[in-house]
Design a protein around this motif. Structure first.
Motif, PDB file in Angstrom:
ATOM      1  N   ASN A  92     125.915  58.832  18.847  1.00 28.42           N
ATOM      2  CA  ASN A  92     125.487  57.934  19.927  1.00 28.42           C
ATOM      3  C   ASN A  92     126.131  58.318  21.255  1.00 28.42           C
ATOM      4  O   ASN A  92     125.484  58.273  22.306  1.00 28.42           O
ATOM      5  CB  ASN A  92     125.842  56.486  19.577  1.00 28.42           C
ATOM      6  CG  ASN A  92     125.028  55.959  18.411  1.00 28.42           C
ATOM      7  OD1 ASN A  92     123.925  56.441  18.149  1.00 28.42           O
ATOM      8  ND2 ASN A  92     125.562  54.980  17.715  1.00 28.42           N
ATOM      9  N   TYR A  93     127.375  58.707  21.200  1.00 35.23           N
ATOM     10  CA  TYR A  93     128.083  59.099  22.424  1.00 35.23           C
ATOM     11  C   TYR A  93     127.501  60.398  22.996  1.00 35.23           C
ATOM     12  O   TYR A  93     127.277  60.509  24.216  1.00 35.23           O
ATOM     13  CB  TYR A  93     129.564  59.260  22.121  1.00 35.23           C
ATOM     14  CG  TYR A  93     130.381  59.814  23.265  1.00 35.23           C
ATOM     15  CD1 TYR A  93     130.248  59.316  24.560  1.00 35.23           C
ATOM     16  CD2 TYR A  93     131.286  60.860  23.049  1.00 35.23           C
ATOM     17  CE1 TYR A  93     130.998  59.829  25.607  1.00 35.23           C
ATOM     18  CE2 TYR A  93     132.041  61.374  24.091  1.00 35.23           C
ATOM     19  CZ  TYR A  93     131.882  60.864  25.361  1.00 35.23           C
ATOM     20  OH  TYR A  93     132.625  61.372  26.396  1.00 35.23           O
ATOM     21  N   GLN A  94     127.225  61.361  22.139  1.00 35.52           N
ATOM     22  CA  GLN A  94     126.652  62.622  22.607  1.00 35.52           C
ATOM     23  C   GLN A  94     125.252  62.412  23.186  1.00 35.52           C
ATOM     24  O   GLN A  94     124.880  63.043  24.185  1.00 35.52           O
ATOM     25  CB  GLN A  94     126.609  63.626  21.451  1.00 35.52           C
ATOM     26  CG  GLN A  94     127.992  64.105  21.014  1.00 35.52           C
ATOM     27  CD  GLN A  94     127.951  64.968  19.775  1.00 35.52           C
ATOM     28  OE1 GLN A  94     126.991  64.910  18.986  1.00 35.52           O
ATOM     29  NE2 GLN A  94     128.999  65.767  19.571  1.00 35.52           N
ATOM     30  N   PHE A  95     124.467  61.499  22.563  1.00 31.75           N
ATOM     31  CA  PHE A  95     123.131  61.188  23.083  1.00 31.75           C
ATOM     32  C   PHE A  95     123.227  60.535  24.457  1.00 31.75           C
ATOM     33  O   PHE A  95     122.460  60.848  25.376  1.00 31.75           O
ATOM     34  CB  PHE A  95     122.395  60.275  22.105  1.00 31.75           C
ATOM     35  CG  PHE A  95     121.000  59.928  22.521  1.00 31.75           C
ATOM     36  CD1 PHE A  95     119.998  60.877  22.520  1.00 31.75           C
ATOM     37  CD2 PHE A  95     120.689  58.636  22.934  1.00 31.75           C
ATOM     38  CE1 PHE A  95     118.706  60.554  22.916  1.00 31.75           C
ATOM     39  CE2 PHE A  95     119.397  58.305  23.320  1.00 31.75           C
ATOM     40  CZ  PHE A  95     118.408  59.267  23.316  1.00 31.75           C
ATOM     41  N   ALA A  96     124.189  59.641  24.618  1.00 34.86           N
ATOM     42  CA  ALA A  96     124.392  58.989  25.912  1.00 34.86           C
ATOM     43  C   ALA A  96     124.839  59.996  26.961  1.00 34.86           C
ATOM     44  O   ALA A  96     124.434  59.897  28.133  1.00 34.86           O
ATOM     45  CB  ALA A  96     125.427  57.878  25.771  1.00 34.86           C
ATOM     46  N   GLN A  97     125.654  60.975  26.555  1.00 32.58           N
ATOM     47  CA  GLN A  97     126.074  62.014  27.493  1.00 32.58           C
ATOM     48  C   GLN A  97     124.884  62.835  27.984  1.00 32.58           C
ATOM     49  O   GLN A  97     124.792  63.167  29.176  1.00 32.58           O
ATOM     50  CB  GLN A  97     127.094  62.937  26.826  1.00 32.58           C
ATOM     51  CG  GLN A  97     128.506  62.386  26.755  1.00 32.58           C
ATOM     52  CD  GLN A  97     129.470  63.395  26.155  1.00 32.58           C
ATOM     53  OE1 GLN A  97     129.237  63.923  25.067  1.00 32.58           O
ATOM     54  NE2 GLN A  97     130.557  63.660  26.854  1.00 32.58           N
ATOM     55  N   SER A  98     123.973  63.156  27.063  1.00 29.92           N
ATOM     56  CA  SER A  98     122.792  63.934  27.460  1.00 29.92           C
ATOM     57  C   SER A  98     121.882  63.127  28.379  1.00 29.92           C
ATOM     58  O   SER A  98     121.263  63.670  29.303  1.00 29.92           O
ATOM     59  CB  SER A  98     122.022  64.395  26.221  1.00 29.92           C
ATOM     60  OG  SER A  98     121.503  63.287  25.507  1.00 29.92           O
ATOM     61  N   LEU A 175     126.923  53.367  32.172  1.00 26.85           N
ATOM     62  CA  LEU A 175     127.541  52.292  31.392  1.00 26.85           C
ATOM     63  C   LEU A 175     127.360  52.531  29.903  1.00 26.85           C
ATOM     64  O   LEU A 175     128.292  52.314  29.103  1.00 26.85           O
ATOM     65  CB  LEU A 175     126.933  50.944  31.782  1.00 26.85           C
ATOM     66  CG  LEU A 175     127.353  50.362  33.130  1.00 26.85           C
ATOM     67  CD1 LEU A 175     126.626  49.036  33.382  1.00 26.85           C
ATOM     68  CD2 LEU A 175     128.862  50.142  33.173  1.00 26.85           C
ATOM     69  N   ASN A 176     126.172  52.969  29.530  1.00 29.20           N
ATOM     70  CA  ASN A 176     125.909  53.232  28.116  1.00 29.20           C
ATOM     71  C   ASN A 176     126.788  54.368  27.592  1.00 29.20           C
ATOM     72  O   ASN A 176     127.303  54.319  26.461  1.00 29.20           O
ATOM     73  CB  ASN A 176     124.432  53.580  27.918  1.00 29.20           C
ATOM     74  CG  ASN A 176     124.074  53.706  26.452  1.00 29.20           C
ATOM     75  OD1 ASN A 176     124.349  52.816  25.641  1.00 29.20           O
ATOM     76  ND2 ASN A 176     123.461  54.833  26.079  1.00 29.20           N
ATOM     77  N   GLU A 177     126.977  55.380  28.437  1.00 31.60           N
ATOM     78  CA  GLU A 177     127.854  56.476  28.049  1.00 31.60           C
ATOM     79  C   GLU A 177     129.283  55.971  27.848  1.00 31.60           C
ATOM     80  O   GLU A 177     129.960  56.322  26.866  1.00 31.60           O
ATOM     81  CB  GLU A 177     127.843  57.581  29.101  1.00 31.60           C
ATOM     82  CG  GLU A 177     128.741  58.759  28.728  1.00 31.60           C
ATOM     83  CD  GLU A 177     129.092  59.639  29.914  1.00 31.60           C
ATOM     84  OE1 GLU A 177     129.405  60.823  29.700  1.00 31.60           O
ATOM     85  OE2 GLU A 177     129.099  59.126  31.046  1.00 31.60           O
ATOM     86  N   ALA A 178     129.757  55.129  28.787  1.00 33.67           N
ATOM     87  CA  ALA A 178     131.118  54.596  28.677  1.00 33.67           C
ATOM     88  C   ALA A 178     131.268  53.726  27.423  1.00 33.67           C
ATOM     89  O   ALA A 178     132.288  53.802  26.720  1.00 33.67           O
ATOM     90  CB  ALA A 178     131.461  53.800  29.931  1.00 33.67           C
ATOM     91  N   ASN A 179     130.266  52.912  27.144  1.00 34.03           N
ATOM     92  CA  ASN A 179     130.332  52.038  25.963  1.00 34.03           C
ATOM     93  C   ASN A 179     130.315  52.835  24.663  1.00 34.03           C
ATOM     94  O   ASN A 179     131.089  52.551  23.736  1.00 34.03           O
ATOM     95  CB  ASN A 179     129.165  51.047  25.976  1.00 34.03           C
ATOM     96  CG  ASN A 179     129.303  50.001  27.061  1.00 34.03           C
ATOM     97  OD1 ASN A 179     130.410  49.683  27.483  1.00 34.03           O
ATOM     98  ND2 ASN A 179     128.183  49.464  27.533  1.00 34.03           N
ATOM     99  N   THR A 180     129.443  53.827  24.589  1.00 34.07           N
ATOM    100  CA  THR A 180     129.391  54.629  23.367  1.00 34.07           C
ATOM    101  C   THR A 180     130.659  55.465  23.192  1.00 34.07           C
ATOM    102  O   THR A 180     131.109  55.689  22.062  1.00 34.07           O
ATOM    103  CB  THR A 180     128.158  55.559  23.377  1.00 34.07           C
ATOM    104  OG1 THR A 180     128.176  56.363  24.570  1.00 34.07           O
ATOM    105  CG2 THR A 180     126.866  54.742  23.331  1.00 34.07           C
ATOM    106  N   LYS A 181     131.238  55.889  24.316  1.00 31.12           N
ATOM    107  CA  LYS A 181     132.496  56.624  24.227  1.00 31.12           C
ATOM    108  C   LYS A 181     133.604  55.706  23.696  1.00 31.12           C
ATOM    109  O   LYS A 181     134.407  56.104  22.832  1.00 31.12           O
ATOM    110  CB  LYS A 181     132.895  57.167  25.601  1.00 31.12           C
ATOM    111  CG  LYS A 181     134.210  57.939  25.577  1.00 31.12           C
ATOM    112  CD  LYS A 181     134.573  58.453  26.967  1.00 31.12           C
ATOM    113  CE  LYS A 181     135.892  59.218  26.931  1.00 31.12           C
ATOM    114  NZ  LYS A 181     136.264  59.741  28.286  1.00 31.12           N
ATOM    115  N   ALA A 182     133.635  54.454  24.206  1.00 37.21           N
ATOM    116  CA  ALA A 182     134.634  53.493  23.726  1.00 37.21           C
ATOM    117  C   ALA A 182     134.459  53.213  22.245  1.00 37.21           C
ATOM    118  O   ALA A 182     135.437  53.153  21.487  1.00 37.21           O
ATOM    119  CB  ALA A 182     134.546  52.206  24.542  1.00 37.21           C
ATOM    120  N   GLN A 183     133.207  53.051  21.813  1.00 41.30           N
ATOM    121  CA  GLN A 183     132.945  52.804  20.395  1.00 41.30           C
ATOM    122  C   GLN A 183     133.364  53.993  19.542  1.00 41.30           C
ATOM    123  O   GLN A 183     133.921  53.823  18.450  1.00 41.30           O
ATOM    124  CB  GLN A 183     131.451  52.496  20.180  1.00 41.30           C
ATOM    125  CG  GLN A 183     131.024  51.142  20.706  1.00 41.30           C
ATOM    126  CD  GLN A 183     131.779  50.011  20.038  1.00 41.30           C
ATOM    127  OE1 GLN A 183     131.960  49.998  18.817  1.00 41.30           O
ATOM    128  NE2 GLN A 183     132.221  49.048  20.838  1.00 41.30           N
TER     129      GLN A 183
END
Length: 363
Positions: A92-98, A175-183
């Motif tokens: 999820n974090y990698q997808f948000a990064q892309s 924001l989604n990237e930050a949230n997925t990174k936190a998760q």
């Protein structure tokens, strides 16, 4: 008659001999006043190693008596489910990064709409200027000019709306990237809870669980000690007021009763322990025994006072109320006493070196 008189004389002599008590002179000695305490040798810091997560114990990497270093892995729990959660969070974090990159499909699509709107606005702007000039010469109808003007105004509004949408999209994707990174970091940290790491150098004293046991969160797996070995003393309630920091301590280990080790009082606990019915006092060894295992029982004497060449009397001569019996007048004489030991009592005042005392009457 003669025989009877002889018998009475002998008995009288014997009675006089038995009733006589020896004279005792005062002495001068070096005296040490000490508080006795029992105790045991313990590590300076002792604590339970507890599970941070629930699971089955998969591998015990240490056992009793092992020395461990800070950062060393001690125990591992089964964490297959948690590893899956970590992988999902990473995806999820990698997808948000892309998605947040400038080449993401969502951003490229909206950017293309903005570019088209800008091109249309530029064309309509030229057309608007042309119709504005024609209107001045009455070459076009006012209704045609108004239509061109409205098209141009619509283009301006559309570009503004699309640009704001792009800014909102980038903000939401960030924001989604930050949230997925936190998760991802949370799941990664949770995964770390399944491997118990030593937070300092020490020794494993006890291991409570074996491989395959189910552990609950917060349940103790082992007992660990770190830091130097100290003496934990149990001091009676009547003696605690006499104990002070930095007082010298003489210690004998039950495993080596022929040697006396020097220590010093380093900590006095403020509260009374109900279970042991005593106060806790810590003493730091000045001379570390070559072999000293945690929990070794010991005996200690805390030196609370020490005097050289003081006037003393045998402890057996001290009568109730701090008095003695003098030989001259056979009367009690009050004295002021200092250090008391099992054998001797210090005389501060009330007697001189020339005084002679009378031993107590035999009971």
């Amino acid at each position: 008659m003669r025989n009877n008189l002889l018998y009475i004389l002998v008995v009288s002599v014997l009675l006089c001999s038995c009733s006589s008590r020896p004279d005792i002179k005062l002495q001068r000695r070096d005296l040490i006043d000490a508080v006795f305490a029992s105790g045991k040798a313990v590590s300076e810091n002792q604590y339970n190693i507890t599970a941070f997560a629930e699971g089955y114990l998969n591998a015990s990497l240490v056992s009793e008596g092992d020395s461990v270093k800070k950062g060393q892995a001690l125990f591992k729990l089964v964490n297959d489910v948690q590893q899956t959660q970590v992988q999902n969070a990473l995806i999820n974090y990698q997808f948000a990064q892309s998605n947040v990159s400038e080449n993401s499909p969502q951003i490229l699509q909206l950017q293309e709409q903005i570019n088209q709107a800008i091109r249309k606005k530029e064309v309509d702007s030229v057309n608007y200027v042309r119709y504005q000039n024609l209107l001045k010469t009455n070459a076009v109808a006012k209704s045609d000019y108004d239509k061109v003007f409205l098209d141009y105004q619509s283009d301006l509004s559309n570009v503004t709306v699309l640009q704001k949408s792009l800014a909102d999209l980038k903000h939401n994707l960030s924001l989604n990237e930050a949230n997925t990174k936190a998760q991802y970091l949370i799941q990664k940290q949770n995964n770390g809870f399944y491997t118990l790491i030593s937070d300092k150098d020490g020794v494993i004293l006890n291991v409570y669980k074996k491989d395959g046991d189910l552990l609950k969160k917060g349940e103790a797996l082992a007992y660990m000690g770190s830091g130097k070995i100290i003496a934990k003393l149990f001091v009676a309630e009547d003696d605690i007021q006499r104990i002070q920091l930095r007082q010298p301590v003489l210690i004998t280990l039950n495993t080596d009763k022929n040697k006396i080790y020097k220590a010093v009082v380093s900590k006095i606990y403020p509260s009374f322990d109900e279970s042991s019915q005593s106060f806790f006092v810590e003493a730091t060894f000045l001379e570390i025994p070559t072999v000293l295992k945690d929990g070794t029982q010991l005996q200690a004497n805390v030196i609370v006072a020490e005097k050289k060449n003081v006037m003393v009397i045998p402890a057996a001569l001290l009568l109730e109320g701090d008095s003695v019996m003098t030989r001259i007048d056979h009367k009690k004489k009050a004295i002021q006493v200092g250090i008391k030991t099992l054998e001797w009592v210090e005389v501060i005042s009330g007697l001189s070196d020339e005084d002679v005392l009378e031993s107590p009457k035999p009971q």
